[in-house]
Write a protein that holds these residues in place. Sequence first.
Motif, short mmCIF file in Angstrom:
data_model
loop_
_atom_site.label_atom_id
_atom_site.label_comp_id
_atom_site.label_asym_id
_atom_site.label_seq_id
_atom_site.Cartn_x
_atom_site.Cartn_y
_atom_site.Cartn_z
N ALA A 48 44.33 -18.06 -19.49
CA ALA A 48 43.93 -17.46 -20.76
C ALA A 48 44.58 -18.20 -21.92
O ALA A 48 43.95 -18.47 -22.95
N ILE A 49 45.87 -18.53 -21.74
CA ILE A 49 46.60 -19.22 -22.81
C ILE A 49 46.00 -20.61 -23.03
O ILE A 49 45.79 -21.04 -24.17
N LEU A 50 45.70 -21.29 -21.92
CA LEU A 50 45.10 -22.62 -22.02
C LEU A 50 43.73 -22.55 -22.67
O LEU A 50 43.37 -23.40 -23.49
N ALA A 51 42.95 -21.53 -22.31
CA ALA A 51 41.60 -21.40 -22.87
C ALA A 51 41.66 -21.24 -24.38
O ALA A 51 40.90 -21.87 -25.11
N LEU A 52 42.58 -20.40 -24.86
CA LEU A 52 42.70 -20.19 -26.30
C LEU A 52 43.20 -21.46 -26.98
O LEU A 52 42.71 -21.85 -28.04
N PHE A 53 44.18 -22.12 -26.35
CA PHE A 53 44.71 -23.37 -26.91
C PHE A 53 43.58 -24.40 -27.05
O PHE A 53 43.42 -25.03 -28.09
N ARG A 54 42.80 -24.52 -25.99
CA ARG A 54 41.72 -25.51 -25.99
C ARG A 54 40.68 -25.17 -27.06
O ARG A 54 40.21 -26.03 -27.79
N ARG A 55 40.35 -23.87 -27.16
CA ARG A 55 39.33 -23.50 -28.14
C ARG A 55 39.83 -23.77 -29.56
O ARG A 55 39.11 -24.34 -30.38
N ASP A 56 41.06 -23.37 -29.85
CA ASP A 56 41.55 -23.55 -31.22
C ASP A 56 41.72 -25.02 -31.56
O ASP A 56 41.52 -25.43 -32.71
N LEU A 57 42.10 -25.81 -30.56
CA LEU A 57 42.22 -27.25 -30.80
C LEU A 57 40.84 -27.84 -31.10
O LEU A 57 40.68 -28.64 -32.03
N ALA A 58 39.85 -27.42 -30.32
CA ALA A 58 38.48 -27.91 -30.56
C ALA A 58 38.03 -27.52 -31.96
O ALA A 58 37.41 -28.31 -32.68
N VAL A 90 49.27 -29.23 -32.74
CA VAL A 90 48.67 -30.47 -32.23
C VAL A 90 47.53 -30.92 -33.15
O VAL A 90 47.41 -32.10 -33.47
N GLY A 91 46.72 -29.95 -33.60
CA GLY A 91 45.52 -30.31 -34.36
C GLY A 91 45.80 -30.72 -35.80
O GLY A 91 45.09 -31.55 -36.36
N VAL A 92 46.82 -30.12 -36.42
CA VAL A 92 47.07 -30.37 -37.83
C VAL A 92 48.50 -30.87 -38.07
O VAL A 92 48.72 -31.81 -38.83
N GLY A 93 49.48 -30.26 -37.40
CA GLY A 93 50.88 -30.61 -37.64
C GLY A 93 51.18 -32.05 -37.26
O GLY A 93 51.81 -32.79 -38.03
N LEU A 94 50.73 -32.48 -36.08
CA LEU A 94 51.01 -33.85 -35.65
C LEU A 94 50.29 -34.88 -36.51
O LEU A 94 50.90 -35.90 -36.88
N PRO A 95 49.00 -34.67 -36.87
CA PRO A 95 48.38 -35.62 -37.80
C PRO A 95 49.13 -35.75 -39.12
O PRO A 95 49.26 -36.84 -39.66
N ILE A 96 49.65 -34.61 -39.63
CA ILE A 96 50.42 -34.69 -40.88
C ILE A 96 51.67 -35.54 -40.66
O ILE A 96 52.02 -36.41 -41.47
N ALA A 97 52.36 -35.31 -39.53
CA ALA A 97 53.57 -36.08 -39.25
C ALA A 97 53.24 -37.56 -39.11
O ALA A 97 53.98 -38.43 -39.58
N ALA A 98 52.09 -37.87 -38.47
CA ALA A 98 51.71 -39.27 -38.31
C ALA A 98 51.40 -39.90 -39.67
O ALA A 98 51.79 -41.04 -39.94
N ALA A 99 50.74 -39.12 -40.54
CA ALA A 99 50.42 -39.65 -41.87
C ALA A 99 51.68 -39.83 -42.69
O ALA A 99 51.69 -40.61 -43.65
N ALA A 100 52.76 -39.13 -42.30
CA ALA A 100 54.00 -39.22 -43.09
C ALA A 100 54.65 -40.58 -42.96
O ALA A 100 55.36 -41.01 -43.88
#
Lengths: 195, 241, 221
Positions: C3-13, C103-113
């Motif tokens: 269930a946790i993985l399913a929600l993680f995957r959906r929100d990431l998508a 993963v979806g937003v925080g890491l891209p921001i860190a990479a852009a930093a």
Amino acid sequence: MILALHDLALARGGRVLFENLNLRVAAGEFGVIRGRNGAGKTSLLRAIAGWLRPHAGRIAFADGVDASSSLHVIGHGDGLKGGLGVGAHVAYWAGLLGGERASVARALDQVGLAALADLPARILSRGQARRLALARLIVAPRPIWLLDEPAAGLDGDGKALLDAMIGAHCAAGGVALAALHEALGPNPDHVVQLG
Amino acid sequence: MIQAFANPARFLSFSAWAWPFAGVAALILFAIGAPWALVFSPGDYQQGESVRIMYVHVPAAWWALGIYAFMGGASFVSLIWRHALADVAARAAAPIGAFYAGLCLVTGSLWGAPTWGTWWVWDARLTSMLILFLTYLGYLALHAAIDDEERAGRLAAVLCLAGLINLPIVHYSVEWWSTLHQGASLLRDGGAAIHPSMLGPLLTMAGAYAAAFAALLLANMRADVFRRRVEAARLRRARAS
Amino acid sequence: MSAILALFRRDLALAWSAGSGAAAPVGFFLGAAMLLPLSVGAERTLLGAIGAPILWIAAALASLMVLERLFQADLEEGGLDQMLLSPAPLEALAAAKAAALWVGVGLPIAAAAAPAAIALQAPPAAAGAIALGLAIGEAAFLFAGLVGAAAAASVKRAGVLIALLVLPFFAPPILFGAAAAAAAAEGAPFGPAFLLLCGTTLFALALGPIAAAAALRLQAT
């Protein structure tokens, strides 16, 4: 007995909606809740799900039945995300509610959305969105269905589908409680009149 | 103890005499403490007359923290025992605590300007008081933003408890952070022993603040209980007609 | 677990799907960071001193932006009801949502930093350490931010309210994060400030989901 209400009373915003409601639902039975708007149909279903505290009385389940593994709720919102695929929704519910991933295709097929599986949910019409929500009931089998105006937005075929789903569920020993305006499903074993 | 206050009717009969009593006590304590602190107490040999701001500032700081702790306790009771009056108490205490925290910030700044030569220093005490002030504002804003009062109270209670955990973290974070910046000069106003001649007026003022809090809290709570009754009565009448 | 993985995957998508992608918060982050040289001038030593702290502020504000809709959308659409019916504890589901956002937003921001730090005159050798610090700090922002997002989920146009509720929780990570970034610019990236940043992040990871779940249960009533 699977589900029983003992002298149940519910209140919203300091106002008592109804009192002294008693109901015993056994396996395979279908119950219909009727009443005007604001009589407490939605509140009753949400109280059974454990999301509203009874004002008085209590709600009892059979041993081994609990909200996190035995209940389905079809509410006013379909719980859809416009950007997510139709099939991805069903796969998500299978994971979230403890269903089988293998039954995703069957569930889509049964609600008549197999052809739209790869499309985003935002393109669905209101009736199709409701059909997608109903796929939850199939992809994760659970014994107790709480349906709040489940036919809202459905066309004639959709209602026939829902009718057949409830019939099959109860025939297999499941329980369904539905707040309904129209006649739907098998002949009800219980009719609860609120307000 | 909890059951004794559970009953709104009993609360109303208790508070009917308790809140004027606390109010009169606050007036008497202020009448004694304010002249004592602001006129008759000795000036400080280092800080001169500006030390008198401390008699307004320090009790405000104490009770800004004390009231938040009180709200934390009330929020806990409201969440665990679903006690309606505990929620009323927390909500009624918040504006008073916010006022004390704001008073503490303003007077601290007024005192800092002549004493430290700057209106503001980012040390642990000031920063955590500022965060406490913001936390009070957030609590009040959340309460105001949600229409369903019961849900508003319980959500605000969750936020209040989260803030209760956050405040010491902020406090020690700023302390550790200050020690990381070796070069910066650290200003610490603690440590120095307080002269006994200052203790009398300070404690009198602290007592006055506490009594004022009690009086305002009870008055606020009574107003809230009455308002709920009026609304319930109107609702009943609207349904009957 | 599924269930946790399913929600993680959906929100990431959802975070990466068109319309609600990471592009908006990352663009906001870069735009806010860009305003700095425009406002203080392009003097190299000044920018070098305040560049990394400004990146932290911009990252905190970008995180606030994505927190607003985090639970609100689920609550409006009835998705929260389905989360409550899951056999997985609500705390774990709240954590899964924050993790997907990380993963979806925080890491891209860190990479852009990393490129943004170099543009703001940080030593190129320190850019990696600054980005790593921000990646850890974003987890603290998003997990601590869960509390405010859950508490204000039923409020319409809650952006300003969530900012007010959440900013007090941002104080510890931004303190140590900016200090760690300054240390990285001086060539000592993994000192006490970095460890204290990790410590405050662990606090947020542990407590954020618990408080958020308590608030979400109240939203269902």
